[in-house]
Design a protein around this motif. Structure first.
Motif, PDB file in Angstrom:
ATOM      1  N   ILE A  29      13.407 -26.699   5.161  1.00  0.00           N
ATOM      2  CA  ILE A  29      12.169 -25.905   5.115  1.00  0.00           C
ATOM      3  C   ILE A  29      12.110 -25.213   3.763  1.00  0.00           C
ATOM      4  N   GLU A  30      10.994 -25.295   3.125  1.00  0.00           N
ATOM      5  CA  GLU A  30      10.841 -24.666   1.806  1.00  0.00           C
ATOM      6  C   GLU A  30       9.972 -23.432   1.938  1.00  0.00           C
ATOM      7  N   TYR A  31      10.475 -22.341   1.467  1.00  0.00           N
ATOM      8  CA  TYR A  31       9.644 -21.127   1.434  1.00  0.00           C
ATOM      9  C   TYR A  31      10.191 -20.194   0.367  1.00  0.00           C
ATOM     10  N   SER A  32       9.351 -19.276  -0.117  1.00  0.00           N
ATOM     11  CA  SER A  32       9.870 -18.258  -1.035  1.00  0.00           C
ATOM     12  C   SER A  32       9.538 -16.885  -0.464  1.00  0.00           C
ATOM     13  N   SER A  33      10.439 -15.979  -0.700  1.00  0.00           N
ATOM     14  CA  SER A  33      10.310 -14.641  -0.131  1.00  0.00           C
ATOM     15  C   SER A  33      10.459 -13.585  -1.186  1.00  0.00           C
ATOM     16  N   LEU A  34       9.598 -12.610  -1.139  1.00  0.00           N
ATOM     17  CA  LEU A  34       9.773 -11.407  -1.954  1.00  0.00           C
ATOM     18  C   LEU A  34       9.594 -10.250  -0.985  1.00  0.00           C
ATOM     19  N   LEU A  35      10.720  -9.696  -0.565  1.00  0.00           N
ATOM     20  CA  LEU A  35      10.679  -8.660   0.469  1.00  0.00           C
ATOM     21  C   LEU A  35      11.258  -7.356  -0.048  1.00  0.00           C
ATOM     22  N   TYR A  36      10.700  -6.279   0.451  1.00  0.00           N
ATOM     23  CA  TYR A  36      11.145  -4.950   0.023  1.00  0.00           C
ATOM     24  C   TYR A  36      11.510  -4.088   1.220  1.00  0.00           C
ATOM     25  N   VAL A  37      12.519  -3.244   1.020  1.00  0.00           N
ATOM     26  CA  VAL A  37      12.781  -2.168   1.978  1.00  0.00           C
ATOM     27  C   VAL A  37      12.254  -0.900   1.325  1.00  0.00           C
ATOM     28  N   PRO A  38      11.193  -0.286   1.875  1.00  0.00           N
ATOM     29  CA  PRO A  38      10.675   0.951   1.258  1.00  0.00           C
ATOM     30  C   PRO A  38      11.723   2.069   1.290  1.00  0.00           C
ATOM     31  N   LEU A  44      19.752  -9.282   6.608  1.00  0.00           N
ATOM     32  CA  LEU A  44      20.920  -8.578   7.157  1.00  0.00           C
ATOM     33  C   LEU A  44      22.131  -8.752   6.247  1.00  0.00           C
ATOM     34  N   THR A  45      22.246  -9.926   5.632  1.00  0.00           N
ATOM     35  CA  THR A  45      23.363 -10.153   4.698  1.00  0.00           C
ATOM     36  C   THR A  45      23.230  -9.234   3.483  1.00  0.00           C
ATOM     37  N   GLU A  46      21.999  -9.127   2.964  1.00  0.00           N
ATOM     38  CA  GLU A  46      21.769  -8.246   1.806  1.00  0.00           C
ATOM     39  C   GLU A  46      22.112  -6.805   2.176  1.00  0.00           C
ATOM     40  N   LEU A  47      21.734  -6.411   3.393  1.00  0.00           N
ATOM     41  CA  LEU A  47      22.030  -5.038   3.822  1.00  0.00           C
ATOM     42  C   LEU A  47      23.540  -4.838   3.956  1.00  0.00           C
ATOM     43  N   SER A  48      24.218  -5.866   4.452  1.00  0.00           N
ATOM     44  CA  SER A  48      25.682  -5.749   4.593  1.00  0.00           C
ATOM     45  C   SER A  48      26.330  -5.575   3.225  1.00  0.00           C
ATOM     46  N   LYS A  49      25.844  -6.350   2.267  1.00  0.00           N
ATOM     47  CA  LYS A  49      26.404  -6.241   0.900  1.00  0.00           C
ATOM     48  C   LYS A  49      26.195  -4.819   0.383  1.00  0.00           C
ATOM     49  N   HIS A 105       0.859  -1.198   0.000  1.00  0.00           N
ATOM     50  CA  HIS A 105       0.000   0.000   0.000  1.00  0.00           C
ATOM     51  C   HIS A 105       0.891   1.243   0.000  1.00  0.00           C
ATOM     52  N   ALA A 106       1.958   1.155  -0.756  1.00  0.00           N
ATOM     53  CA  ALA A 106       2.920   2.270  -0.749  1.00  0.00           C
ATOM     54  C   ALA A 106       2.971   2.906  -2.127  1.00  0.00           C
ATOM     55  N   PHE A 107       3.661   3.988  -2.219  1.00  0.00           N
ATOM     56  CA  PHE A 107       3.620   4.727  -3.487  1.00  0.00           C
ATOM     57  C   PHE A 107       4.990   5.205  -3.900  1.00  0.00           C
ATOM     58  N   ASP A 108       5.987   4.898  -3.115  1.00  0.00           N
ATOM     59  CA  ASP A 108       7.360   5.239  -3.528  1.00  0.00           C
ATOM     60  C   ASP A 108       7.942   4.030  -4.250  1.00  0.00           C
ATOM     61  N   GLU A 109       9.183   4.085  -4.635  1.00  0.00           N
ATOM     62  CA  GLU A 109       9.846   2.915  -5.226  1.00  0.00           C
ATOM     63  C   GLU A 109      10.588   2.186  -4.110  1.00  0.00           C
ATOM     64  N   PRO A 110      10.732   0.880  -4.186  1.00  0.00           N
ATOM     65  CA  PRO A 110      11.467   0.179  -3.128  1.00  0.00           C
ATOM     66  C   PRO A 110      12.950   0.544  -3.126  1.00  0.00           C
ATOM     67  N   TRP A 111      13.529   0.696  -1.949  1.00  0.00           N
ATOM     68  CA  TRP A 111      14.979   0.956  -1.850  1.00  0.00           C
ATOM     69  C   TRP A 111      15.758  -0.328  -2.124  1.00  0.00           C
ATOM     70  N   LEU A 112      15.184  -1.452  -1.705  1.00  0.00           N
ATOM     71  CA  LEU A 112      15.846  -2.739  -1.916  1.00  0.00           C
ATOM     72  C   LEU A 112      14.776  -3.797  -2.159  1.00  0.00           C
ATOM     73  N   THR A 113      15.021  -4.645  -3.158  1.00  0.00           N
ATOM     74  CA  THR A 113      14.100  -5.747  -3.458  1.00  0.00           C
ATOM     75  C   THR A 113      14.866  -7.052  -3.274  1.00  0.00           C
ATOM     76  N   MET A 114      14.315  -7.950  -2.468  1.00  0.00           N
ATOM     77  CA  MET A 114      14.998  -9.226  -2.209  1.00  0.00           C
ATOM     78  C   MET A 114      14.032 -10.357  -2.550  1.00  0.00           C
ATOM     79  N   HIS A 115      14.386 -11.173  -3.533  1.00  0.00           N
ATOM     80  CA  HIS A 115      13.497 -12.252  -3.985  1.00  0.00           C
ATOM     81  C   HIS A 115      14.292 -13.548  -4.002  1.00  0.00           C
ATOM     82  N   TRP A 116      13.907 -14.518  -3.194  1.00  0.00           N
ATOM     83  CA  TRP A 116      14.638 -15.785  -3.213  1.00  0.00           C
ATOM     84  C   TRP A 116      13.732 -16.934  -2.800  1.00  0.00           C
TER      85      TRP A 116
END
Ligand SMILES: Nc1ncnc2c1ncn2[C@@H]1O[C@H](COP(=O)(O)OP(=O)(O)OP(=O)(O)O)[C@@H](O)[C@H]1O
Ligand SMILES: [Mg+2]
Length: 630
Positions: free
Chosen positions: A265-274, A350-355, A248-259
């Motif tokens: 454990i099986e899961y998929s993630s699509l996470l954003y840092v606004p 946190l790893t993505e942020l470190s990179k 429900h946001a209107f800016d562009e994401p600062w970071l997009t993480m999709h894996w």
């Protein structure tokens, strides 16, 4: 029941006025908003049906249908989602929902022309239908209910709700188009808008056309959950549009993480840092809004523990294969699988942020500026596996750098003989840079962390083991230990001799000041941290630090404050003059006034209120008079 007439909540009327004058180019977003609502309504029912399967018996396939009637000039958008009761109609379509629209309203400037330009950027939810329609009807029937209700309004201030008939559950929104909005009856135009904004919606969006009694349905979107697609098939625009929908946001994401995580454990993630802080980031609930899905079924966006509080700015989806579907949310939250996912997701983020911090420090500075205060909560609350990474991600303003500094950077440039990592906590970076306490450190080029977030007093306490063997030491408490540090302004033996003499000279003055101030101070002593200011106040070792006490007093957690140590700068002209007077035996009222003026001055520099302003004014006037009349 006759149609009951109601008036819109004030904010809604304000909003509708702006919507009515919306910019032409912005109008197409109405379809994005209505489709997003319909998709949410399907998600909500899909989840409910897990425990109440009868709610979708006979109609388990969720669909969003769009139909255009060129004769009637109406555009209809319908869904077979959860629908609404009469009360929900009043609550939801008569007031501002706590959502993106709330953010829009809170950004209004009052200049209608300027504000209407915000619509595209912010989106105004359901009310955006009034950008293209001069009358909107909402026929809806709550799943599991037989009664239906018709909501109707021309968007000018009032609306009606009446009982109605509807064959099945869900919602039909009929928009009576304005004459200059007939373009939205064209299939191609609608297809273009759906492709642009709603291709990621995981519910089929169908254009329905009735020709010669034949109903034809043509899909307008991919209708597959974006996060299930492989990264190489998704464009940045599609990632961006999904972000706007899910956050429900209107800016562009600062970071997009999709894996996708496979294995135990099986899961998929699509996470954003606004890029922009979500408006509810500092709401006391401190909720994260990451959406939990199980096997593509939306479960909740309010799953405690899915991501740690200090990452609550994340937006997006975590879809897990290994969680049971038909259990309550509460049980789900206690499921060990969820804890494992949470820890794996935290590690990955946190790893993505470190990179990112490594690769693009400038961009990371923007991130830290927005989310540093929240990330630092983790330094206080996190005691487990992520603590060290969090510490390495922390950035600070300091006295010796124009850019943000990590503790690792700080450590690299500690001075010879410097044992501790020094910090000062206060209201703002600017106030801290004007604080007398940093003078001696600046003179020696010893770097001081400038901490100005409310959380700083707390995480610092949790770092009792220090950083890589160096304790964290406040420069407003205890001794400064600067003598041991080999700094930029090292003293010659000559200087040291002068200083010893000055110390001897000053001792009587210190005793007199202490006598004059009595219980108001804990002690009066010579300072090694002042170079320009005559005095400053210090908390004694073991006492609560100055800023924390101020914070707790402001929040009425404590009422009284500890007496402080008044530190005196032997090199300051005023102090030298006073020391000479004492040596000449000139004590009494004049010295008493000077002692109190020095204490009040130190309080002012602290940003503290003076306990007795009248006495202060009297003493100041007398001193000025003495100064002026010699
Ligand atoms: N098609 C629908 N089916 C069921 N409920 C709906 C539908 N459309 C809207 N609603 C209800 O009306 C509320 C208001 O919708 P609106 O779009 O204005 O706000 P929102 O979707 O909550 O947030 P945002 O402002 O970000 O769109 C929704 O929260 C939902 O409860
Ligand atoms: Mg909405």
């Amino acid at each position: 029941m006759t149609a009951e007439k109601r008036t819109f909540q004030a904010e809604v009327s304000k909003l509708l006025k702006i919507v009515a004058n919306s910019l032409y180019s912005e109008r197409e977003v109405f379809l994005r908003e209505l489709i997003s609502n319909a998709s949410d309504a399907c998600d909500k029912l899909r989840y409910l049906a897990l425990t109440q399967p009868e709610l979708t018996t006979g109609d388990g396939d969720f669909k969003i249908r769009i139909a255009a009637d060129k004769d009637a000039k109406t555009l209809t958008l319908s869904d077979n989602g959860i629908g609404m009761t009469a009360d929900e109609l009043n609550d939801n379509l008569g007031t501002i929902a706590r959502s993106g629209t709330e953010a829009f309203v809170s950004n209004l400037s009052g200049d209608e022309k300027k504000d209407s330009g915000l619509i595209g950027q912010f989106g105004v939810g359901f009310y955006s239908a009034f950008m293209i329609a001069d009358k909107v009807e909402v026929l809806t029937r709550r799943a599991g209910e037989s009664k239906a209700h018709l909501w109707s309004s021309d968007g000018l201030g009032e609306y009606t709700v009446a009982d109605a008939e509807k064959a099945n559950r869900g919602t039909i929104i009929t928009m009576h188009l304005k004459d200059d909005a007939l373009e939205f009856l064209e299939e191609q135009r609608l297809q273009h808008i759906v492709k642009r904004y709603s291709d990621h919606i995981p519910v089929p969006i169908l254009f329905v056309e009735t020709k010669d009694g034949e109903v034809e349905e043509r899909p307008l979107n991919e209708a597959s959950a974006l996060w299930t697609r492989s990264k190489s098939d998704i464009t940045t625009e599609q990632y961006g549009e999904f972000y706007k929908h899910v956050a429900h946001a209107f800016d562009e994401p600062w970071l997009t993480m999709h894996w996708k995580a496979e294995g135990v454990i099986e899961y998929s993630s699509l996470l954003y840092v606004p890029t922009q802080r979500p408006f509810d980031l500092f709401h006391p609930e401190r909720k994260s809004r990451v959406k939990l899905y199980v096997k593509r079924v939306f479960i909740t966006d309010d799953c405690e523990g899915l991501v740690p509080d200090y990452l609550r700015f994340l937006r997006g989806v975590i879809d897990c294969e290994d969680l049971p579907l038909n259990v309550s949310r509460e049980l789900l939250q206690r499921n060990p699988v969820l804890q494992k996912i949470s820890s794996a997701v935290t590690k990955r983020v946190l790893t993505e942020l470190s990179k990112k911090a490594e690769k693009d420090p400038e961009a990371y500075a923007i991130f830290w500026d927005a989310y540093g205060p929240v990330m630092k909560e983790g330094l206080y609350s996190e005691n487990g596996e992520h603590k060290d990474t969090l510490i390495s991600l922390a950035r600070f303003d300091t006295t010796e750098s124009d850019t943000l500094v990590s503790l690792a950077d700080y450590k690299k440039r500690m001075k010879e003989g410097q044992e501790a990592i020094y910090y000062i906590i206060g209201e703002s970076k600017e106030a801290l840079l004007n604080s007398p306490h940093i003078e001696g450190f600046k003179a020696k080029g010893v770097e001081v962390l400038l901490l100005s977030d409310p959380i700083d007093d707390f995480w610092i306490q949790a770092m009792f083991e220090g950083y890589e063997g160096s304790p964290l030491k406040s420069i407003t408490r205890g001794s400064a230990d600067l003598d041991a540090v080999k700094g930029d302004d090292d003293k010659t033996d000559e200087d040291k001799k002068d200083e010893e003499k000055a110390s001897a000279d000053i001792a009587p003055l210190l005793a007199s000041i202490k006598l004059a101030l009595g219980e108001e101070v804990k002690d009066v002593r010579e300072s090694t941290r002042l170079t320009d200011s005559p005095v400053c106040l210090i908390a004694d070792d073991g006492d609560m630090d100055i800023n924390l006490e101020r914070l707790l007093r402001q929040h009425k957690q404590i009422d009284k404050s500890n007496p402080r140590i008044l530190e005196v700068n032997t090199k300051h002209a005023v102090i030298k003059a006073l020391a000479k007077r004492v040596k000449d035996g000139k004590t009494g009222q004049e010295l008493d006034d000077a002692a109190h003026l020095l204490l009040d001055q130190a309080r002012i520099m602290e940003g503290e209120a003076i306990p007795d302003p009248k006495a202060f004014a009297r003493r100041l006037a007398i001193s000025m008079e003495r100064g002026l009349t010699g």
